[in-house]
Motif scaffolding. Structure first.
Motif, short mmCIF file in Angstrom:
data_model
loop_
_atom_site.label_atom_id
_atom_site.label_comp_id
_atom_site.label_asym_id
_atom_site.label_seq_id
_atom_site.Cartn_x
_atom_site.Cartn_y
_atom_site.Cartn_z
N GLN A 141 17.63 5.05 5.55
CA GLN A 141 16.82 5.07 4.33
C GLN A 141 15.38 4.79 4.73
OE1 GLN A 141 17.27 5.72 0.93
NE2 GLN A 141 15.08 5.48 0.98
N VAL A 142 14.48 5.68 4.36
CA VAL A 142 13.07 5.44 4.64
C VAL A 142 12.44 4.73 3.44
CG1 VAL A 142 12.85 7.39 6.20
CG2 VAL A 142 12.35 7.72 3.80
N GLY A 143 11.36 4.06 3.69
CA GLY A 143 10.66 3.34 2.63
C GLY A 143 9.25 3.05 3.07
N HIS A 144 8.68 2.02 2.52
CA HIS A 144 7.33 1.60 2.86
C HIS A 144 7.39 0.26 3.58
CE1 HIS A 144 5.30 4.63 0.37
NE2 HIS A 144 6.29 4.47 -0.47
N ASN A 145 6.43 0.03 4.46
CA ASN A 145 6.31 -1.30 5.05
C ASN A 145 4.99 -1.97 4.67
OD1 ASN A 145 4.62 0.22 6.62
ND2 ASN A 145 5.51 -0.35 8.58
N ARG A 146 4.32 -1.38 3.72
CA ARG A 146 3.11 -1.96 3.11
C ARG A 146 3.28 -1.86 1.60
NH1 ARG A 146 2.06 -3.27 7.81
NH2 ARG A 146 0.25 -2.65 8.99
N PRO A 147 2.49 -2.61 0.83
CA PRO A 147 2.61 -2.52 -0.63
C PRO A 147 2.34 -1.10 -1.13
CG PRO A 147 1.31 -4.43 0.00
CD PRO A 147 1.54 -3.64 1.25
N VAL A 148 3.15 -0.66 -2.08
CA VAL A 148 2.94 0.65 -2.71
C VAL A 148 1.71 0.55 -3.59
CG1 VAL A 148 3.93 2.32 -4.33
CG2 VAL A 148 5.38 1.24 -2.60
N SER A 149 0.76 1.48 -3.39
CA SER A 149 -0.50 1.41 -4.14
C SER A 149 -0.61 2.48 -5.21
CB SER A 149 -1.68 1.50 -3.18
OG SER A 149 -1.61 2.69 -2.43
N THR A 150 0.25 3.51 -5.15
CA THR A 150 0.19 4.55 -6.16
C THR A 150 1.56 5.21 -6.32
OG1 THR A 150 -1.07 6.48 -6.90
CG2 THR A 150 -0.51 6.38 -4.57
N MET A 151 1.80 5.72 -7.56
CA MET A 151 3.05 6.40 -7.88
C MET A 151 2.75 7.58 -8.79
SD MET A 151 5.30 2.99 -8.68
CE MET A 151 6.72 3.78 -9.30
N PHE A 163 -0.92 2.44 1.98
CA PHE A 163 -1.94 2.59 3.00
C PHE A 163 -1.86 1.45 3.98
CE2 PHE A 163 -3.43 4.94 -0.64
CZ PHE A 163 -3.84 6.12 -0.07
N GLU A 164 -2.33 1.70 5.22
CA GLU A 164 -2.29 0.67 6.24
C GLU A 164 -3.19 -0.51 5.88
OE1 GLU A 164 -2.69 1.76 10.29
OE2 GLU A 164 -1.10 3.24 10.18
N ASP A 165 -4.40 -0.22 5.41
CA ASP A 165 -5.33 -1.26 4.96
C ASP A 165 -6.38 -0.61 4.07
OD1 ASP A 165 -7.46 -0.26 6.70
OD2 ASP A 165 -6.38 -1.24 8.33
N ALA A 166 -7.27 -1.41 3.55
CA ALA A 166 -8.24 -0.92 2.56
C ALA A 166 -9.26 0.06 3.14
CB ALA A 166 -8.97 -2.10 1.93
N ILE A 167 -9.54 0.00 4.43
CA ILE A 167 -10.58 0.87 5.00
C ILE A 167 -10.02 2.02 5.84
CG2 ILE A 167 -12.34 -0.93 4.94
CD1 ILE A 167 -11.84 -1.33 7.96
N SER A 168 -8.73 2.09 6.01
CA SER A 168 -8.12 3.12 6.84
C SER A 168 -7.66 4.30 5.98
CB SER A 168 -6.91 2.55 7.59
OG SER A 168 -6.20 3.58 8.23
N PRO A 169 -7.85 5.53 6.49
CA PRO A 169 -7.34 6.69 5.75
C PRO A 169 -5.84 6.93 6.01
CG PRO A 169 -8.48 7.43 7.70
CD PRO A 169 -8.63 5.92 7.65
#
Length: 187
Positions: A141-151, A163-169
């Protein structure tokens, strides 16, 4: 410690690096420790004396767990593998199965548990793998390892992004099948 009155008896400091996990078997006869030094050490559950040590992985062992009957140990490691060991009398250890879960850093295995459905191992990239006792991956099962920011809801699928962090694409998008609850990488 021993007692009451409680007095210091012994110390089991045998690793050369940080200890990541210590667990007692269900019957209390044994306990193990795993560490950044890549060692699995098995101790007598009553007096704490070391019974067996082995270096089963080529990377840090992040987590391990006992089977419900206390006769097997599952370990997961930074070498991207999961190993299953049988534990015999006197703490004797023999490898029962091994499974490699990939080649990239995302496949480093950082957590595991022995569940009713099988053995579960969690990878650094957010994959949760269900493994049989003979070392076969039966589901991932795949998922996220960071908080989900959009749906977003699109054509009967739920799309989620993190996203990895606030400044990374860099980021991850998953497509969720609402009927089954399973996700796949979004292409």
């Amino acid at each position: 410690y021993e007692g009451p009155p409680f007095k210091f008896k012994a110390i089991a400091a045998r690793h050369t690096n940080f200890v990541n996990c210590v667990r007692y078997s269900s019957d209390g006869n044994y306990f193990f420790s795993v560490s950044n030094d890549m060692m699995l050490k098995i101790y007598d559950g009553k007096d704490g004396s070391m019974l067996k040590e082995t270096k089963p992985h080529a990377g840090t062992i992040y987590a391990a767990c006992w089977s419900p009957d206390g006769k097997k140990i599952m370990t997961c490691s930074a070498d991207k593998s999961v190993k299953i060991f049988s534990v015999g009398e006197g703490g004797e250890v023999s490898e029962a199965a091994s499974v490699s879960l990939g080649k990239s850093a995302d496949h480093m295995q950082v957590g595991c548990t022995w569940a009713a459905a099988g053995l579960l191992s969690y990878g650094l990239g957010g994959n949760l793998s269900l493994i049989s006792e003979d070392g076969k991956v039966t589901a991932t099962q795949v998922g996220h390892n960071r908080p989900v920011s959009t749906m977003a809801l699109c054509k009967g699928k739920l799309l989620t992004g993190s996203f990895e962090d606030a400044i990374s694409p860099l980021g991850v998008i998953r497509s969720w099948d609402l009927a089954t609850g399973l996700a796949t990488p979004f292409a």
